[in-house]
Structures are given as structure tokens and as C-alpha cells.
Enzyme design. Sequence first.
Site, PDB file in Angstrom:
ATOM      1  N   CYS A 125      56.994  -4.821  97.104  1.00  0.00           N
ATOM      2  CA  CYS A 125      58.257  -4.700  97.840  1.00  0.00           C
ATOM      3  C   CYS A 125      58.055  -4.096  99.219  1.00  0.00           C
ATOM      4  CB  CYS A 125      59.268  -3.892  97.032  1.00  0.00           C
ATOM      5  SG  CYS A 125      58.679  -2.287  96.489  1.00  0.00           S
ATOM      6  N   GLU A 144      66.105   0.367  93.230  1.00  0.00           N
ATOM      7  CA  GLU A 144      64.937   0.267  94.117  1.00  0.00           C
ATOM      8  C   GLU A 144      64.654  -1.214  94.271  1.00  0.00           C
ATOM      9  OE1 GLU A 144      61.976  -0.465  96.047  1.00  0.00           O
ATOM     10  OE2 GLU A 144      61.026  -0.351  94.073  1.00  0.00           O
TER      11      GLU A 144
END
Length: 485
Positions: free
Chosen positions: A278, A243
Site C-alpha cells: 500500500c 488502513e
Amino acid sequence: MTHWIAGDWVLGEGETIQSLSPYNSEVVWKGESATEAQVESAVNAARNAFIEWKKLPFENRQAIVERFAELVKENADSIAEVIAKETGKPFWETKTEAGAMVGKIAISIRAYHERTPYKEREAAGNKIVLRHRPLGVMAVFGPYNFPGHLPNGHIVPALLAGNTVVLKPSEQTPWTSEVIMKLWQKSGLPKGVINLVQGARATGEALANTKGIDGLLFTGSANTGHILHRQFAGDTGKMLALEMGGNNPMVISKAFGDLDATVYTIVQSAFISAGQRCTCARRLYVPEGKQGDALLARLVDVTKNIHVDQPFSETTPFMGPQISIAAAEFILNAQKKLQALGGESLLEARSLGHAFVSPGIIDATNVAELPDEEYFGPLLQVIRYTTLAQAVELANDTRYGLSAGLVSTDDSEWDYFVEHIRSGIVNRNRQLTGASGDAPFGGPGASGNLKPSAYYAADYCAYPMASMEGDACEIPEQLSPGLTL
């Protein structure tokens, strides 16, 4: 007390590492990193604990995890305080992280049953059974931006499935992981089921390289993730879940609706957590013309008044510092690079001392070749466009694919956007940083392998075992051709 290995706190034998508070540069944690031998010791401890842990009934594993959840609730304020001191995030924000840790545990329990269930059915005289089995020893690499919540979102699903864990947190946030590991210690977890190794690159490489792990759950930068991907490319025996980040586009339609509501949504998308999520918006696509001009003028006006301060300031800040002085310098250098390429600063990001950086907005419309980079901080690039089709084409011009968003009151525009955009998280009239914990989290391309976090993390923590079963062997009425008995 630096490393938690086989149920004991042990001192490191490697190089000294320390955690500096980014808002005053004070040392908040110091210790010696784990050596390769200590990493192997942690992995061996996890391996030795695996058989008994996986044999433990699920209800027993769940009870320990829920006891940990209660301890997190009881210690939520102290956890939030440590995270604030170590990351610099506002105290109000770190309180939400402690709460999210508890919420993720309930989601993970539900995901275990829904994503990795036991099922059986009858078919042609056979019992068809689906079971799920743990992988074994899982390495978990945690990031610095959510040092409690994000590792928790991998550790808990791994434990529920029957795996054991070796956690290697970011070297920027070792204190947070030590505090949380002490809560796992109090939860009644058998020794060796979770192990903690602290350190920087050498420690991480030792853990990733060891033959003793069966899988690796990684949250962090694309650069590090791609190194791991290449490293694991020839090793089909290990599961790798990545991720990573994104160069996330946010498109503002001419039909954006209320001006201030739109500006608020942009600010929450680009500058929450000082741009260190993110999913933060990195590229803002704004229509040409007076509407777009008015929107940008209001955005600049609101952004320049964002309160930036240390976490515990009496005048509550919206933004804290970057994680480190080096991270702050990276954002300022990125701004200089874009300016040199032809970008025009609408609001210049500035150093405010220590690791503080004020938010910046730069018009990059005239940059001929816009770098496809994730600027992990409060720097928003603006690109003007003429048609929605053009905006979507530009938005998709990235190797990443984590999050994207459209602000529009026009349903037909949303239909077009959601059909053509390439991203794992796609929001309408909501901040890009908004994501549901019980939905997939991840994206295609350089953002990772699709859905390794949140609800779907359960998929990466167990493998399916399909069985066709009968009470005894049988001879069919008609044998296969060419066979006699």
C-alpha cells in the site's frame, strides 16, 4: 479444516472457495465459505469468551501471545513457504514476513504499556486515575499482500488489551490464515478467544453487519474500506479502524545525489512485492532537463532487467506475480487507459503468463487529467516538473495520503517538502515502502483514519476510563449556593 469457531475446526456450509497459486494456477487450498449463521456462531463464541479473557491478568495474556511468538519462530520457514505458494512473493521476501510477525508482537507489548497505561495522581484531595478497558469483540479483516504480518498487527494488540477476535482473511489467502490459526490453537489460547471465518464478500458483509461486534479493524482496498465507512456512519457504538491504500508520490530533486543509489531507491519504492504494497510509489516526479532524462534512462535500463519469476526459482527473483490473473489484467488495462489518455510508455508492462506482469513505466506528463487511482501493481507513472513547489502541489493532488517521499541532498528542500506535503508517512532519501513498526502507520484522506496500524493500533483496541476517586463522600466547608443540609 476450514473455520475455527469456539475452539473447534468446522467445515463451511456456504459456497466453495479456493486459493490458486498465482505463479502456476494450481489449487493450493479449497473449502466452503462460512454462512451468515456460522459467522454469528463465531461472534457469539467470541462474546462468550470475552468476560473471562478480559479478567485474565495481563501477564497471563502476554504469556500466551509470547508462546505464539515462539511457535511462529519455530515454524518460520513453513509459514514463509505457505505465503510464497499462496501469494507468489519470492521466498526470500516471505521469510522476512514471518520474522516481522515476531517483531510486531514485541512492539505490541510495549505499545500496550506506553499507549494504554494505568496512571494515577493526586489533585485537590482527589485521586485521579486513568485506566483502559477492552472494547469487546473485534472483527479483523486481513489483506492478501501480507496475509500473516498485517492481521497479526491487529490481532495481537486486540488480545493484549483483553478483546476477543473474529478474523476474516482475504479470500485470496485462506491457507496462510489456517496455518497461523493452528499455531494460536497450540499456544494455549482459551476457546472462543480467536475465531476464524473464511469466505469472500458475503462472509465479510455478514461479519461487518452483525450486531455482536464492538469494533472492526480493516486493512485492504479503499473501495471496500469506504463501503464499511458508509455502513458504520450511523452506528456510533462500533469502532472502525481503516488502513487503506494510496496514490503515493515520490519526488526526485535536481539535487538527487548518486544516480544509481537514486534508481535503486525508486525501484525499491515502486516494484518491491510486485508493486503490491500500500506504500509503493505510484507517481514519480522527475525534474525537466538533462538530469531528469539521464535518471529516467537509467531507471528504465535497470527496471527492464528486474528478474521476475516464481518464488522458489534457483535464480532468485526480485519480483513475483500479481495475486491473481484478474489483478494482472487490471494493471495491463490501467496501462492501456493511461496510454489512451496521452501517456507514453517508457517501458511497457507485459503479461508473462499466469498472473505474472513485467514492471512498467509510463510518462503521464501530458495526461490532462491524471486519474487519482491506486494501481496496485508494478506500474509507475512519471510526471516531469520544473520547480519543487510545482512538484509538491502535484504530489498533493490526490484524495489519498498514505506515503510520500523526497530524494534530495538539499536540506532546505527537505524542510520545504516536509512542511507542505500531505501524507502520514514521509521519507527522505529512503524507499517509500520503508516504515518502522514502532511508528504510526496510516494517513489522512482516503487512506484511512490516520494511524490504525503498527504501534498505534493499541489506541483502537481499548478505550480510556477516567476516574476521580475518594475513600468516602465528604461535605465541603462551604456548600454550593442555594443548597442546605
